[in-house]
Every structure is written in structure tokens, then in C-alpha cells.
Write an enzyme that holds these catalytic residues in place. Structure first.
Site: not given
Ligand code: BG6
Length: 511
Positions: A73, A176, A206, A210, A244, A263, A268, A366
Site C-alpha cells: 500500500r 499458515k 517452515h 529445517k 519456546e 499455531d 509443524h 510459550k
Molecule cells: C511459527 C509460530 O510457525 O513458528 C510461532 O507461529 C513460533 O509461534 C515459530 O514461534 C517457531 O519457529 P522456529 O523456527 O523459531 O522454531
């Protein structure tokens, strides 16, 4: 995953000898293409996508005929924003020469998703770049935007014919969340497929980019010693942990009402489960790998009763290393009555001949004591024998650590020096992260794969929908249950998670 996949001659494919030389050298160079990022000013673009593109350029993995178009934008400060994001987040050091080379191939188109003239301007810009190249190119449309805007953008592209594959391939990349349950995921999948062919849709998870995750199949299927033991006869249980230490400050707009299960478990962690439990595919191409993962995910079920086999929690104020950490409802962007879970633990069974009876315990949270992602395959201790009857049983555990370090560990029993036959658990430990330095970031690999047309590391629509089918029952159960239990920030999560395993005579691995 496959580097031997067929090379298709696309319109716009250059026969430049420099490219061929690089291809020979690396085997991973991308094809020529214009990549349009919608949401170029967003967090993901700044922290991951643009830095990954810079890293690819730095390592000479990008075709010289690659262009990046940022659709936004407001494009006024973008130049500085992108440069700063590369300086702050790229894996490789900032090199002004590399940046200058890439910057020449970055263009901006200003407009909103709702404005058809902005899509017409995008079409003209792309056509202009094709003209300068002297040939029509391939296009990637990367939607780094909320899913609620997917349909608008797809419609905008379709209205100016940018989805048509007459003059080169067209691929769309989506991030996502792919829905919030099975029904919404199906609707989203159908909406994307109204504009793009299923084989042109790349869904990013993602985690699959890895190295440590890609190594799961390599470990399992290139080493003869694991496969014979990889079943309910020898495996007692599996633990999949993604802990995390960070919280969700500032992510309220996305995270509130979504929670840990949607999430990261839906995507994952169930992908990790699929890679651990799948059978060896006939070949390692995208179709065969997806087919095996789909078999596992369709056979996966939550083991109940859910009140005893699952747990969820929300962090409250706590102290870690002497620092006071706020609770979720004190974080910016979360209402005081938020019932969003920041911790979730589930027990999943895979109802196949190979896995029936083996619980897969999954947990994520978290603001836990530390950051770690790992898969632990715990083998059944020997049932008897002269030595076993004299000592505490030893449980062999194979740990595949994804992060913060990339390593493989095998716990075995060994005799403690001395006169007695005392057995102690010791660890055979290999730090693959330092053996194989330096690894590419997940997004570098995934962007490369989109440009090369290798969909192996991208979950299919069926995988996504099967994963929702697994977790929907617990989301429904929690919707009617008491709010999440609280746990102090900086700890291992709620007590209910520990009870889940102790009831079954097991324990979570320490974080
Ligand atoms: C994301 C989540 O897909 O992955 C996040 O939305 C999370 O909440 C993140 O923190 C973690 O990714 P990584 O690669 O740091 O483990």
C-alpha cells in the site's frame, strides 16, 4: 527433497553458460522468475523472506534472471526497510556489493488488494520486466498476508490473467494459518484452487525446510539399524516437544483466539509425527513422500479420554534468571479474559499395524523454561534376563534434536566402573550442527524449492485437512471446558501435562 527431479524446460529458461556452471557447482540454483511478495512490509517478509532472498543471492543460488516485486500500500520507505531487514536478519554478512546486485532486481508496485488498477499495474510491471529480459518469465505470487485476504488477491490476479500459465509457469505460495478447523481449511483450500491448479499451490511449513527435520527420513531410511525396530514391538512411546522461552508479546492480533494447538501442533508438530511414523516411500519425489505422510495422518487419532490425555495452559507472571516475565493477559494485545492456550499437550495414536498401541505425546508451549524442539523415540526396555533382573531397567532413547542445536543422541545403559554391575544411562551424542556447518535457513531452502518446482517439502491440502481432523476433537472439547490452567512463565508448563504421562507410568523428558 529430491535433487534428481526432472528438469522441465520452461519458457523463459535461459541457456546462459554462467547459470549452467553454477548449476553444476551447486545443483540447487533457482530458475528465472519474477517473485511478487504481497505483504512485503510485514514481519515475516522483513525477518525471513527478504533476508533469505539476500542469502540466496549472496551464495549465488539465485538466477541472474530473478526479480523481486514488492506489492504494498505504501512503498515510500521500502528501500530502507528492506536493507535494514537484511542487515538485521540475513544469515550471511551484509555485503554492499551483493545488496546492490540484488537491489537492481527489486521493484515496487503500490496499491491495495482491493484495487483492480493495482493488479493491472502489477501485470504491466511484470510484462515490462519480461520485455527487458527479452523473454516471458515465470511468476511466483507469495502471499505473506492474512488468509482473510487470500481470496481478494487471487481474484485480483485472475482478473488481469496473471494466473494463466500460457507464457511460463505460475505458482502461488501461502503461509499458515490454513483455517482454524477442518471446515475452514477445506473452504480455504477450495478457494485457492478456484484460481490456481493444485500443483501450483505451495503451502509453507517452515519446519520442513529445517535441515534437522529433513534428516529424519535420511536417518531412518539410510541406516539399516533403525527400521527393524521402528514399530510397536520395540518402540514404547514417542515424545515430540517444541518448547519456546519467548512469549507472544505483540502478536495478539494473530495469536489471541488461535492458541498453541492451532499455531504449531496442527502444522509443524503433526508434520514431525508424520515423518517419524511414515513408511519408506517408493521414491523420494513429492508425490510419493506426500502419499506416505497422508497415510499416517489419516490414521492418526487423539487417544482419550481427553480430560486425562490432553492438557492446556496459559502462562502467568513468573521469574526466569531473576527477570520478571509478564503473564499472557499482561502482554500487549491480549484481553484480560483471554482464554487462549499458550501451552498444549496431546496424546496421539496412529492406528496402523506398525503403530497401534504406541502413544505419541506432543507438547508445545510459550514462555517455558527454555527453547528446544526435539523428537524422542523411547524404546521398550528388555523384559528380563540375568542382568536386567539385578538392575533398574534401562530405556534406550533416540533423541533427534531440531533446535537450538542440531544433534542426534542415543541413550544407552553402560556399566559404571567398579566391582559391581551397576548400570548407568549414558549418551552417545553427535553434534551434526557443527559437523555440517554452515546450514542454510529454512526459508532459503523453501524459496529455492518453489523456484525450482520441487514440492516435496510443502504439505499438501490432504495433509493439512487430515491434521485438522486429528485436532478438531480437542479444540471442540476445550471450547466447552474450563479455561486453560495457569502455569508460571519460565517453568515446564502446567501440572496437568506432567500428570498425563505419570498416569501412564512415564515422564516427559526434562526441557
Ligand atoms: C511459527 C509460530 O510457525 O513458528 C510461532 O507461529 C513460533 O509461534 C515459530 O514461534 C517457531 O519457529 P522456529 O523456527 O523459531 O522454531
Amino acid at each position: 527433497m529430491s535433487h534428481v527431479q526432472e528438469r522441465t524446460q520452461h519458457i523463459g529458461e535461459p541457456d546462459i553458460s554462467e547459470i549452467e556452471q553454477r548449476t553444476v557447482r551447486s545443483g540447487t540454483i533457482t530458475g528465472p522468475a519474477s517473485m511478487v511478495i504481497f505483504g512485503i512490509t510485514g514481519d515475516l517478509s522483513r525477518k525471513k523472506l527478504v533476508p533469505a532472498i539476500y542469502d540466496l543471492e549472496h551464495d549465488q543460488q539465485l538466477s541472474p534472471e530473478f526479480d523481486l516485486i514488492g506489492f504494498a500500500r505504501d512503498t515510500s520507505d521500502l528501500d530502507d526497510v528492506l536493507r535494514d531487514s537484511v542487515i538485521a536478519h540475513a544469515r550471511t554478512p551484509f555485503d554492499p556489493g551483493v545488496w546492490a546486485r540484488l537491489r537492481k532486481r527489486i521493484h515496487f508496485v503500490q496499491g491495495s488488494f482491493e484495487d483492480p488498477t493495482a493488479f493491472a499495474a502489477l501485470g504491466s510491471r511484470l510484462a515490462q520486466l519480461d520485455l527487458l529480459r527479452g523473454k516471458p518469465a515465470n511468476y511466483v505470487f507469495y502471499l505473506s498476508i492474512p488468509p482473510s485476504a487470500f481470496e481478494t488477491v487471487c481474484d485480483g490476479l485472475a482478473q488481469v490473467g496473471l494466473h494463466r500459465q500460457e507464457h511460463g509457469w505460475r505458482r502461488i505460495v501461502v503461509e499458515k494459518p490454513f483455517g482454524r478447523d477442518l471446515a475452514t481449511a477445506r473452504a480455504l483450500g477450495a478457494s485457492l484452487e478456484r484460481t490456481f491448479e493444485p500443483s501450483s499451490i505451495y503451502r509453507i511449513d517452515h519446519y520442513l525446510g529445517k535441515e534437522a527435520v529433513q534428516n529424519i527420513l535420511a536417518l531412518r531410511f539410510t541406516n539399516g539399524m533403525f527400521e527393524p525396530l521402528w514399530n510397536n514391538r520395540y518402540v514404547d512411546h514417542v515424545q515430540i516437544t517444541m518448547a519456546e522461552s519467548v512469549g507472544v508479546a505483540g502478536r495478539g492480533a494473530y495469536y489471541d483466539g488461535v492458541g498453541a494447538t492451532r499455531d504449531v501442533i496442527q502444522n509443524h508438530l503433526l508434520q514431525l509425527l508424520a515423518l517419524i511414523a511414515m513408511s519408506e516411500p517408493a521414491t523420494f519425489d513429492a508425490d510419493s513422500v506426500a502419499a506416505e505422510k497422508i497415510k499416517v495422518l489419516s490414521a492418526a487419532r487423539l487417544l482419550g479420554p481427553l480430560g486425562r490425555t490432553s492438557a492446556r495452559g496459559q502462562y502467568t507472571t513468573g521469574i526466569r534468571d531473576g527477570v520478571v516475565l509478564p503473564g499472557l493477559t499482561d502482554e500487549r494485545g491480549f484481553p484480560a479474559d483471554s482464554a487462549t492456550e499458550t501451552f498444549a499437550a496431546l496424546t496421539v495414536g496412529v492406528e496402523t499395524r506398525r503403530w497401534t498401541g504406541v502413544p505419541f505425546y506432543i507438547r508445545t508451549g510459550k514462555r517455558l523454561a527454555r527453547t528446544t524442539t526435539e523428537i524422542a523415540v523411547a524404546f521398550t526396555p528388555p523384559a528380563g534376563g540375568a542382568l536386567v533382573s539385578r538392575t533398574a531397567p534401562v530405556q534406550n532413547v533416540l533423541v533427534l534434536r531440531v533446535q537450538p542445536d542440531y544433534r542426534i543422541e542415543l541413550q544407552i545403559g553402560a556399566k559404571r566402573p567398579g566391582g559391581d554391575m551397576d548400570i548407568e544411562s549414558v549418551s552417545l551424542d553427535s553434534d551434526l550442527g557443527s559437523v555440517f556447518q554452515p546450514a542454510r535457513a529454512a526459508y532459503e531452502r523453501l524459496i529455492c524449492d518453489v523456484l525450482r518446482g520441487d514440492a516435496t517439502l510443502f504439505p499438501r491440502r490432504e495433509e493439512i485437512e487430515s491434521s485438522w481432523r486429528v485436532i478438531d476433537p480437542v479444540l471442540e472439547y476445550w471450547a466447552d471446558a474450563a479455561p486453560p490452567a495457569s502455569y508460571e512463565a519460565g517453568t515446564d508448563g502446567p501440572d496437568a501435562a506432567a500428570r498425563m504421562l505419570t498416569r501412564a507410568g512415564r515422564m516427559w523428558r526434562p526441557l
